[in-house]
Design an enzyme around this catalytic site. Structure first.
Site, short mmCIF file in Angstrom:
data_model
loop_
_atom_site.label_atom_id
_atom_site.label_comp_id
_atom_site.label_asym_id
_atom_site.label_seq_id
_atom_site.Cartn_x
_atom_site.Cartn_y
_atom_site.Cartn_z
NE ARG A 20 -0.40 0.74 4.90
CZ ARG A 20 -0.85 0.57 6.13
NH1 ARG A 20 -1.99 -0.04 6.34
NH2 ARG A 20 -0.16 1.02 7.16
CB ILE A 22 5.26 5.72 -0.52
CG1 ILE A 22 4.70 7.06 0.00
CG2 ILE A 22 6.51 5.92 -1.36
CD1 ILE A 22 5.60 7.77 1.02
CE1 TYR A 162 9.16 7.17 10.14
CE2 TYR A 162 9.51 9.54 10.10
CZ TYR A 162 9.14 8.37 9.46
OH TYR A 162 8.77 8.41 8.13
P1 NDP Z 1 2.27 2.84 4.86
O1 NDP Z 1 2.07 2.51 6.29
O2 NDP Z 1 1.08 3.10 3.99
O3 NDP Z 1 3.15 1.72 4.13
C1 NDP Z 1 4.24 1.12 4.76
C2 NDP Z 1 4.20 -0.36 4.48
O4 NDP Z 1 5.36 -0.97 5.10
C3 NDP Z 1 2.97 -1.00 5.13
O5 NDP Z 1 2.34 -1.89 4.23
C4 NDP Z 1 3.56 -1.71 6.31
O6 NDP Z 1 2.81 -2.82 6.77
C5 NDP Z 1 4.90 -2.14 5.77
N1 NDP Z 1 5.77 -2.62 6.85
C6 NDP Z 1 5.76 -2.26 8.15
N2 NDP Z 1 6.66 -2.99 8.83
C7 NDP Z 1 7.24 -3.83 7.94
C8 NDP Z 1 8.23 -4.84 8.05
N3 NDP Z 1 8.80 -5.16 9.23
N4 NDP Z 1 8.59 -5.51 6.92
C9 NDP Z 1 8.03 -5.22 5.75
N5 NDP Z 1 7.07 -4.30 5.57
C10 NDP Z 1 6.68 -3.60 6.68
O7 NDP Z 1 3.22 4.12 4.87
P2 NDP Z 1 3.81 5.04 3.70
O8 NDP Z 1 3.55 4.46 2.37
O9 NDP Z 1 3.44 6.42 3.99
O10 NDP Z 1 5.38 4.90 4.04
C11 NDP Z 1 6.34 4.36 3.17
C12 NDP Z 1 7.69 4.88 3.56
O11 NDP Z 1 7.68 6.30 3.41
C13 NDP Z 1 8.10 4.61 5.00
O12 NDP Z 1 9.46 4.28 5.07
C14 NDP Z 1 7.83 5.94 5.68
O13 NDP Z 1 8.62 6.11 6.85
C15 NDP Z 1 8.20 6.90 4.59
N6 NDP Z 1 7.66 8.23 4.77
C16 NDP Z 1 6.30 8.42 4.83
C17 NDP Z 1 5.81 9.68 5.07
C18 NDP Z 1 4.36 9.96 5.20
O14 NDP Z 1 3.99 11.07 5.64
N7 NDP Z 1 3.48 9.06 4.83
C19 NDP Z 1 6.71 10.84 5.23
C20 NDP Z 1 8.10 10.53 5.09
C21 NDP Z 1 8.55 9.26 4.89
P3 NDP Z 1 1.88 -2.65 8.08
O15 NDP Z 1 0.60 -2.08 7.59
O16 NDP Z 1 1.73 -4.02 8.61
O17 NDP Z 1 2.59 -1.74 9.05
#
Ligand code: NDP
Length: 256
Positions: A20, A22, A162
């Site tokens: 899901r 990004i 974080y």
């Molecule tokens: P989401 O929570 O929508 O997507 C992150 C995905 O990573 C989820 O599907 C999540 O699963 C998965 N995940 C969590 N833990 C693990 C793990 N141990 N192994 C594999 N997958 C895992 O967040 P975003 O799309 O917003 O975030 C994507 C990236 O962008 C992240 O690194 C985030 O820190 C970064 N980011 C996002 C920002 C924002 O404002 N949205 C801003 C700056 C950076 P689950 O649902 O189970 O947690």
């Protein structure tokens, strides 16, 4: 000539946290550019939802359940996929979590360790596992997903875990980029600001999020597809001169 540099025909890309947000938009961007895409995520249901959404857009993707905090599993997946496809040309180390407001003085051990484990250690295990194969072939592009939180300290929320992990991702990116630059492997990061996904979306619709937007020069949050297009740029030959770059995509937040 220039638009062709964004094409990824014949390339294979692997994306973590791709079910899901990004990660899923990055999968769409890379697939549209012609890449064969493999998405992974920690929850099988999330992964299946991502696969179904990609199928709806006409992109067949392989899915792999993977928890990025498990180094042996990451190495195994990297070895298996490289053997199966001959090469994984692009790694997008995107998986990340952000736990809610936790003051440094009260930070539970488990919260600190969990965030650093997913957001920093997980990125390193993936870079190491997939990077080895890229170095053996003398080519590859790695895109890590950092954050503007690796450059500033957000307010009013307290999230030292974080912020520290994301600053670590940026330095990891620069360190590996320097080590691997002469061996054909580029390593760059995108550092998003507030993006409207499951991670930040709920807060963006509350008072705290309104405060973030007041502090944002563009007065809006980013959309995940706006980060995905930066990831496509960094994954493709369009960015052939970039390595060790931290590309900030934050609607101007870090200007002020
Ligand atoms: P989401 O929570 O929508 O997507 C992150 C995905 O990573 C989820 O599907 C999540 O699963 C998965 N995940 C969590 N833990 C693990 C793990 N141990 N192994 C594999 N997958 C895992 O967040 P975003 O799309 O917003 O975030 C994507 C990236 O962008 C992240 O690194 C985030 O820190 C970064 N980011 C996002 C920002 C924002 O404002 N949205 C801003 C700056 C950076 P689950 O649902 O189970 O947690």
């Amino acid at each position: 000539m220039y638009s062709e540099k964004f094409r990824l025909d014949g390339k294979t890309a692997f994306i973590t946290g791709g079910g899901r947000g990004i990660g899923l938009c990055a999968a769409q961007a890379l697939a549209e550019a012609g890449a064969r895409v493999v998405i992974s995520d920690v929850q099988p249901e999330m992964l299946e939802a991502g696969r179904a959404e990609m199928a709806g857009l006409g992109h067949a993707v392989e899915t792999v359940a993977l928890d990025v905090t498990r180094p042996d599993d990451v190495t195994q997946v990297a070895d298996d996929l490289n053997a199966r496809y001959g090469a994984i040309d692009v790694l997008v180390a995107n998986a990340g979590i952000a736990w809610p407001d936790t003051g440094g003085e009260d930070m539970p051990d488990a919260a600190w360790l969990k965030v650093v484990d997913v957001d920093l250690n997980g990125v390193f295990w993936c870079c190491r596992g997939f990077g080895r194969h890229m170095l053996n072939r003398g080519r590859g592009a790695i895109v890590t997903v950092g954050s503007m939180s690796g450059l500033i300290s957000n307010r009013p929320q307290r999230q030292a875990h974080y912020n520290a992990a994301k600053a670590g991702v940026h330095q990891l990116t620069r360190s590996l980029a320097g080590e691997w630059a002469a061996r054909g492997v580029r390593v760059n990061a995108v550092a998003p600001g507030y993006i409207d996904t499951a991670m930040s979306g709920p807060a963006l619709r509350q008072e705290i999020g309104q405060g973030w937007l007041r502090d944002t020069p563009m007065k809006r949050a980013g959309r995940p597809e706006e980060v995905a297009s930066v990831i496509l740029f960094l994954a493709s030959e369009a960015s052939s001169l970039l390595t060790g770059s931290i590309v900030v995509a934050d609607a101007g937040f870090t200007i002020w």
